[in-house]
Design an enzyme around this catalytic site. Sequence first.
Site, PDB file in Angstrom:
ATOM      1  N   SER A  63       1.022  -1.152  -0.045  1.00 30.81           N
ATOM      2  CA  SER A  63       0.079   0.063   0.078  1.00 30.81           C
ATOM      3  C   SER A  63       0.889   1.247   0.234  1.00 30.81           C
ATOM      4  O   SER A  63       0.282   2.546  -0.191  1.00 30.81           O
ATOM      5  CB  SER A  63      -0.907   0.196   1.230  1.00 30.81           C
ATOM      6  OG  SER A  63      -2.212  -0.875   0.930  1.00 30.81           O
ATOM      7  N   TYR A 191      -3.780  -2.824  -9.976  1.00 29.84           N
ATOM      8  CA  TYR A 191      -3.537  -2.262  -8.612  1.00 29.84           C
ATOM      9  C   TYR A 191      -2.652  -3.302  -7.971  1.00 29.84           C
ATOM     10  O   TYR A 191      -1.672  -3.101  -7.078  1.00 29.84           O
ATOM     11  CB  TYR A 191      -4.985  -1.921  -8.019  1.00 29.84           C
ATOM     12  CG  TYR A 191      -4.723  -2.101  -6.484  1.00 29.84           C
ATOM     13  CD1 TYR A 191      -4.678  -1.100  -5.915  1.00 29.84           C
ATOM     14  CD2 TYR A 191      -5.188  -3.146  -5.819  1.00 29.84           C
ATOM     15  CE1 TYR A 191      -4.306  -1.011  -4.369  1.00 29.84           C
ATOM     16  CE2 TYR A 191      -5.209  -3.362  -4.355  1.00 29.84           C
ATOM     17  CZ  TYR A 191      -4.810  -2.135  -3.553  1.00 29.84           C
ATOM     18  OH  TYR A 191      -4.552  -2.107  -2.415  1.00 29.84           O
ATOM     19  N   TYR A 243      -4.724   3.353   7.909  1.00 30.15           N
ATOM     20  CA  TYR A 243      -6.187   2.861   8.139  1.00 30.15           C
ATOM     21  C   TYR A 243      -6.830   3.430   9.250  1.00 30.15           C
ATOM     22  O   TYR A 243      -6.694   4.349   9.789  1.00 30.15           O
ATOM     23  CB  TYR A 243      -6.063   1.328   7.984  1.00 30.15           C
ATOM     24  CG  TYR A 243      -5.276   0.926   6.868  1.00 30.15           C
ATOM     25  CD1 TYR A 243      -5.438   1.210   5.595  1.00 30.15           C
ATOM     26  CD2 TYR A 243      -4.058   0.315   7.189  1.00 30.15           C
ATOM     27  CE1 TYR A 243      -4.677   0.772   4.729  1.00 30.15           C
ATOM     28  CE2 TYR A 243      -3.336  -0.350   6.057  1.00 30.15           C
ATOM     29  CZ  TYR A 243      -3.828   0.070   4.759  1.00 30.15           C
ATOM     30  OH  TYR A 243      -2.771  -0.539   3.749  1.00 30.15           O
TER      31      TYR A 243
HETATM   32  N1  GLU Z   1      -2.255  -5.234  -2.001  1.00 29.37           N
HETATM   33  C1  GLU Z   1      -3.032  -5.418  -0.516  1.00 29.37           C
HETATM   34  C2  GLU Z   1      -4.462  -5.473  -0.693  1.00 29.37           C
HETATM   35  O1  GLU Z   1      -4.960  -4.726  -1.735  1.00 29.37           O
HETATM   36  C3  GLU Z   1      -2.559  -3.877  -0.121  1.00 29.37           C
HETATM   37  C4  GLU Z   1      -2.912  -3.843   1.313  1.00 29.37           C
HETATM   38  C5  GLU Z   1      -1.829  -2.955   2.289  1.00 29.37           C
HETATM   39  O2  GLU Z   1      -0.789  -2.888   2.077  1.00 29.37           O
HETATM   40  O3  GLU Z   1      -2.504  -2.639   3.158  1.00 29.37           O
HETATM   41  O4  GLU Z   1      -4.897  -6.262  -0.017  1.00 29.37           O
END
Ligand code: GLU
Length: 307
Positions: A63, A191, A243
């Site tokens: 992320s 993504y 988050y």
């Molecule tokens: N590629 C991960 C997902 O979409 C990234 C999540 C993250 O790093 O918080 O689940």
Amino acid sequence: MDIQKILNEIYKEIKPHLGKGRVADYIPELAKANPKDFAMSVVTLDGKSYHIGEHKKRFSIQSISKVYTFTMALKMYSKKLYQRVGVEPSGTPFNSLVQLEYEKGKPRNPFINAGALVVTDSLITHYKDEFITLENILSFLRSTSHTPDININPYVAKSEMEHGYRNRALANLIKDFKNLDNDPLTVVETYSKQCAVEMNTDELATSTLFLANRGVDPISQKAYITPTQAKRINAVMLTCGHYDASGEFAFHVGLPGKSGVGGGIIAIVPGKMGICVYSPPLNEYGNSYVGTLALELFTTKTGLSIF
Ligand code: GLU
């Protein structure tokens, strides 16, 4: 200030905690990370760098990539981007679906998965092709980190696609609310590949310098974005970078930052430096356990928080 001495102290203090937390395993390829790995890099605006641990070891940026795609989209679309994605903390986990339904397909911010999918979609629309989009994301990372050989780990991307049903659900829901231009599967694939880029803490700390320096890379003097845009990106990192633990990160660390489930965290001291820390096991919110601790120690010892 003797940055190397402070880093050495941090290294000593975090050692008893190495291995605490849980390595992400919902992307099976990420579960292969060594829970005892640790690295931290600090790069100052005059180009000097300081390191502890395995700072040459690359890991999955996950992320953290959202900061760079958001930067690219903001440069392309300017304020118009905010019609499609907000800048408010979500207070929900990174992959939550519920809020998106209530709020009619407009993700709260670019750093939760829903928001990052909309941002990636906007890049695909701009470049008219998902492969050209990925090439441009890579060249942005190569240019900001001054490292020509940054690449995607195809096994991690594949592993995420094999298990990424929730991201597919998010993309489909956003498409239903007409906030996605392109095919949802193409967006999720692009993504997942941007998340599967691998970099080390040295490269990542260097690549944040333009954010610490009002949009201008202090090494190349290249202006990537305007000072106002840099301010906005840093603000969203501070409020949404971790988050539903973003408040806690601001409380304990006090710097704009962004974490990834690969165990990396980038952080910025405006006007001074870029920082990156890596330790794979995560806390209950999906942020690196020891990484957060190391950054907290850094701001406590240096007094370099923004507050
Ligand atoms: N590629 C991960 C997902 O979409 C990234 C999540 C993250 O790093 O918080 O689940």
